[in-house]
Design an enzyme around this catalytic site. Structure first.
Site, PDB file in Angstrom:
ATOM      1  CB  ILE A 204      -0.939   0.024   1.214  1.00  0.00           C
ATOM      2  CG1 ILE A 204      -1.960  -1.118   1.098  1.00  0.00           C
ATOM      3  CG2 ILE A 204      -1.656   1.368   1.330  1.00  0.00           C
ATOM      4  CD1 ILE A 204      -2.851  -1.294   2.274  1.00  0.00           C
ATOM      5  CE  LYS A 205       2.961   6.829  -4.262  1.00  0.00           C
ATOM      6  NZ  LYS A 205       3.315   7.025  -5.690  1.00  0.00           N
ATOM      7  CB  THR A 206      -1.103   5.618   2.353  1.00  0.00           C
ATOM      8  OG1 THR A 206      -2.121   6.519   2.754  1.00  0.00           O
ATOM      9  CG2 THR A 206      -0.253   5.232   3.554  1.00  0.00           C
ATOM     10  CG  ASP A 252       6.858   6.825  -5.037  1.00  0.00           C
ATOM     11  OD1 ASP A 252       7.663   7.628  -5.568  1.00  0.00           O
ATOM     12  OD2 ASP A 252       6.045   6.168  -5.687  1.00  0.00           O
TER      13      ASP A 252
END
Length: 293
Positions: A204-206, A252
């Site tokens: 998961i990217k958050t 990121d």
């Protein structure tokens, strides 16, 4: 369906207790996955540190030409050595990235909106599993809107991608999107990351937020923190440091790298935090030494 009434309000996230079902594999929540899935995850997350430096340059899929990314063929190859994962669209990857590249690939598979739209939450699955396989993608990145007008379709896109990925042992990266009317609070991110994880996404990217340790503890798969808008270099390094200290397994830093005056040096400094346990102050001193040497 579970009854929302009478739910316990007080929660205990046991933030001081490591993830229990870790086994002997270095990626959180992946101990019971098959060999092929683990191989892709090992390409993404460094087996020694357990973390990753992603570099997203997929902004053009809805923004068009982006400041700092006008020439992908020039910018991205210069940065590849300093990052672990390249996150881009199939068009950008095929045209601008040398095929002998050894970096992990996070393939953007959702699309459908643009900056001309008032509501960006309506997307489709734009890349099918066959093309993800042809491109040797290590994961498929799909935008997920929780609490937005397009939530139902977004979750359907996520589910379709996860189902296809499980069939061919390719992980899914669920990218938690924050709409203009959504608050970037721990309450929202606890909800969104948990939903995406329970749907079956392996990564998961958050975004980072207050009480981030609780967001991480409640999410059974690794979280990668998005850098978001361009920040001054010291602030971006502090964001990276707090994210890793809070339990994220990577960052990121797209715009905070490619829009930096010294993008290669910035990427090297971020790498020191993610993989070598540098503090933000140590990383900034390292960055200054690089640009003044």
């Amino acid at each position: 369906m579970a009854d929302k009434e009478g739910l316990k309000v007080a929660k205990n996230y046991h933030i001081d207790v490591p993830f229990v079902n870790q086994g002997n594999f270095h990626v959180k929540g992946a101990n019971s996955l098959d060999w092929g899935m683990k191989k892709h995850l090992s390409n993404i997350f460094d087996p020694k540190s357990g973390n990753t430096v992603m570099f997203a340059f997929d902004h053009g899929y809805f923004m068009g030409s982006t400041a700092g990314l006008e020439r992908l063929d020039i910018v991205v190859p210069e940065l590849m050595e300093q990052v672990d994962v390249l996150m881009g669209t199939r068009g950008a990857l095929r045209t601008c990235i040398p095929p002998q590249c050894k970096k992990a690939i996070a393939l953007r598979t959702s699309s459908g909106s643009s900056m001309l739209d008032e509501d960006l939450s309506h997307e489709i699955v734009a890349v099918d599993i066959d093309d993800a396989i042809r491109m040797n993608a290590d994961c498929m990145a799909i935008q997920t809107f929780i609490g937005a007008d397009g939530q139902l379709a977004s979750i359907e896109n996520l589910s379709r991608t996860i189902n296809a990925g499980l069939k061919y042992s390719i992980p899914t990266l669920g990218v938690v999107a924050v709409g203009k009317d959504m608050e970037r609070t721990d309450r929202f991110f606890k909800l969104a990351t948990r939903i995406v994880a329970e749907m079956g996404a392996q990564i998961i990217k958050t975004y980072y937020c207050d009480n981030f340790e609780e967001v991480v503890a409640a999410c059974p798969v690794p979280i990668v923190v998005a850098g978001g808008k361009k920040l001054p270099e010291p602030e971006a390094l502090t964001l990276a440091y707090r994210s890793i200290q809070g339990g994220a397994h990577g960052v990121d830093m797209g715009r905070n790298i490619f829009q930096s005056e010294y993008p290669v040096e910035m990427a090297k400094a971020i790498r020191k935090i993610v993989h070598e346990c540098f503090t933000d102050k140590e990383a900034y001193e390292f960055y200054l030494n690089l640009i003044h040497s």
